[in-house]
Design a protein around this motif. Sequence first.
Motif, short mmCIF file in Angstrom:
data_model
loop_
_atom_site.label_atom_id
_atom_site.label_comp_id
_atom_site.label_asym_id
_atom_site.label_seq_id
_atom_site.Cartn_x
_atom_site.Cartn_y
_atom_site.Cartn_z
N UNK A 166 17.25 -12.77 -26.58
CA UNK A 166 17.83 -12.10 -25.42
C UNK A 166 16.82 -12.03 -24.29
N UNK A 167 17.30 -12.20 -23.08
CA UNK A 167 16.41 -12.24 -21.93
C UNK A 167 16.53 -10.94 -21.14
N UNK A 168 16.13 -9.86 -21.78
CA UNK A 168 16.15 -8.56 -21.12
C UNK A 168 14.78 -8.33 -20.47
N UNK A 169 14.58 -9.02 -19.34
CA UNK A 169 13.29 -9.00 -18.66
C UNK A 169 13.11 -7.74 -17.84
N UNK A 170 11.90 -7.54 -17.39
CA UNK A 170 11.58 -6.41 -16.53
C UNK A 170 12.12 -6.66 -15.12
N UNK A 171 12.08 -5.61 -14.30
CA UNK A 171 12.52 -5.74 -12.91
C UNK A 171 11.71 -6.82 -12.19
N UNK A 172 10.40 -6.78 -12.32
CA UNK A 172 9.55 -7.74 -11.63
C UNK A 172 9.78 -9.16 -12.13
N UNK A 173 9.99 -9.29 -13.43
CA UNK A 173 10.20 -10.63 -13.99
C UNK A 173 11.48 -11.25 -13.45
N UNK A 174 12.56 -10.46 -13.36
CA UNK A 174 13.80 -11.00 -12.83
C UNK A 174 13.65 -11.40 -11.36
N UNK A 175 12.92 -10.61 -10.59
CA UNK A 175 12.72 -10.97 -9.19
C UNK A 175 11.99 -12.30 -9.08
N UNK A 176 10.98 -12.50 -9.90
CA UNK A 176 10.22 -13.75 -9.89
C UNK A 176 11.12 -14.93 -10.31
N UNK A 177 11.89 -14.74 -11.36
CA UNK A 177 12.76 -15.81 -11.84
C UNK A 177 13.82 -16.18 -10.81
N UNK A 178 14.45 -15.20 -10.22
CA UNK A 178 15.54 -15.46 -9.28
C UNK A 178 15.04 -16.10 -7.99
N UNK A 179 13.95 -15.61 -7.44
CA UNK A 179 13.44 -16.21 -6.20
C UNK A 179 12.94 -17.63 -6.46
N UNK A 180 12.55 -17.91 -7.68
CA UNK A 180 12.10 -19.25 -8.02
C UNK A 180 13.22 -20.24 -8.22
N UNK A 181 14.45 -19.75 -8.28
CA UNK A 181 15.60 -20.63 -8.54
C UNK A 181 16.68 -20.51 -7.48
N UNK A 182 16.27 -20.27 -6.25
CA UNK A 182 17.22 -20.36 -5.14
C UNK A 182 17.92 -19.10 -4.73
N UNK A 183 17.40 -17.94 -5.15
CA UNK A 183 18.01 -16.67 -4.78
C UNK A 183 17.05 -15.84 -3.94
N UNK A 184 17.63 -14.93 -3.17
CA UNK A 184 16.84 -14.06 -2.31
C UNK A 184 17.43 -12.66 -2.33
N UNK A 185 16.78 -11.75 -1.61
CA UNK A 185 17.26 -10.35 -1.51
C UNK A 185 17.53 -9.77 -2.89
N UNK A 186 16.61 -9.98 -3.81
CA UNK A 186 16.78 -9.51 -5.18
C UNK A 186 16.56 -8.00 -5.25
N UNK A 187 17.50 -7.31 -5.85
CA UNK A 187 17.33 -5.88 -6.12
C UNK A 187 17.59 -5.66 -7.60
N UNK A 188 16.77 -4.85 -8.21
CA UNK A 188 16.93 -4.55 -9.63
C UNK A 188 16.68 -3.07 -9.84
N UNK A 189 17.51 -2.46 -10.64
CA UNK A 189 17.38 -1.03 -10.88
C UNK A 189 17.71 -0.71 -12.33
N UNK A 190 17.16 0.39 -12.80
CA UNK A 190 17.46 0.85 -14.13
C UNK A 190 18.38 2.06 -14.02
N UNK A 191 19.60 1.92 -14.52
CA UNK A 191 20.58 3.00 -14.47
C UNK A 191 20.30 3.94 -15.64
N UNK A 192 20.05 5.19 -15.33
CA UNK A 192 19.79 6.17 -16.38
C UNK A 192 21.02 6.34 -17.27
#
Length: 209
Positions: A166-192
């Motif tokens: 499973x690819x349950x990455x951290x917030x920072x990891x997802x931002x790095x992965x997404x910007x590296x594959x053609x995405x921008x304006x990445x927002x990631x949050x942890x819902x309590x």
Amino acid sequence: MSLAESWDTYAAGSKPRRAVNATGERTWLNWTQYADHGPNESVLGPVAGRRVLELGSGSGSNLAHLVTLGATGLGVDIVPARASVAKERWAGLTGIEFRTAEATDFLSQTDETFDVVLSIFGAVWFVEPHTLLPLIRSRMASGGTLAFSHLPAGSQDLKPGGAGLRHNHSLDAWEHLLTGHGFAAVTASLIDPPQGRTVGTMLVRALAR
């Protein structure tokens, strides 16, 4: 046992979604693993008139809700039984379609373009990001929205695939992965989680640039 067979076994043992939620609505979008908890479809922005793809659509309930708001929707799930349930449940709803396919196979073979792609505890959680994200981006309109949710990094559950897959990455990891594959304006949050529960939900959103 194949991945599809594993998911079929899991689906057979899961409870069907309720007919109505706590507020009496017959369709709704639920990003988290808890009933009546977390944000709604506003995460995606306006969906009316937009073409939506859900990867791991299950019984189709989340996608159906977006279609009732004016979207046209295509749900893809690896388990044939899931698509059958979805087709039966939403047979009277126009503008929605369900197909049985593995996510990367579907994205590699389709020539369709989508304005919104979502994955709620679905394919984005289970498929290697360096394989899946470029395929998703290739089928998205510029400026389109990708959003997905899964358990936070380090969490465990009983879904097929095993924790190591499973690819349950951290917030920072997802931002790095997404910007590296053609995405921008990445927002990631942890819902309590709701009161009395201990595990939250990771929710990630990005725009196709």
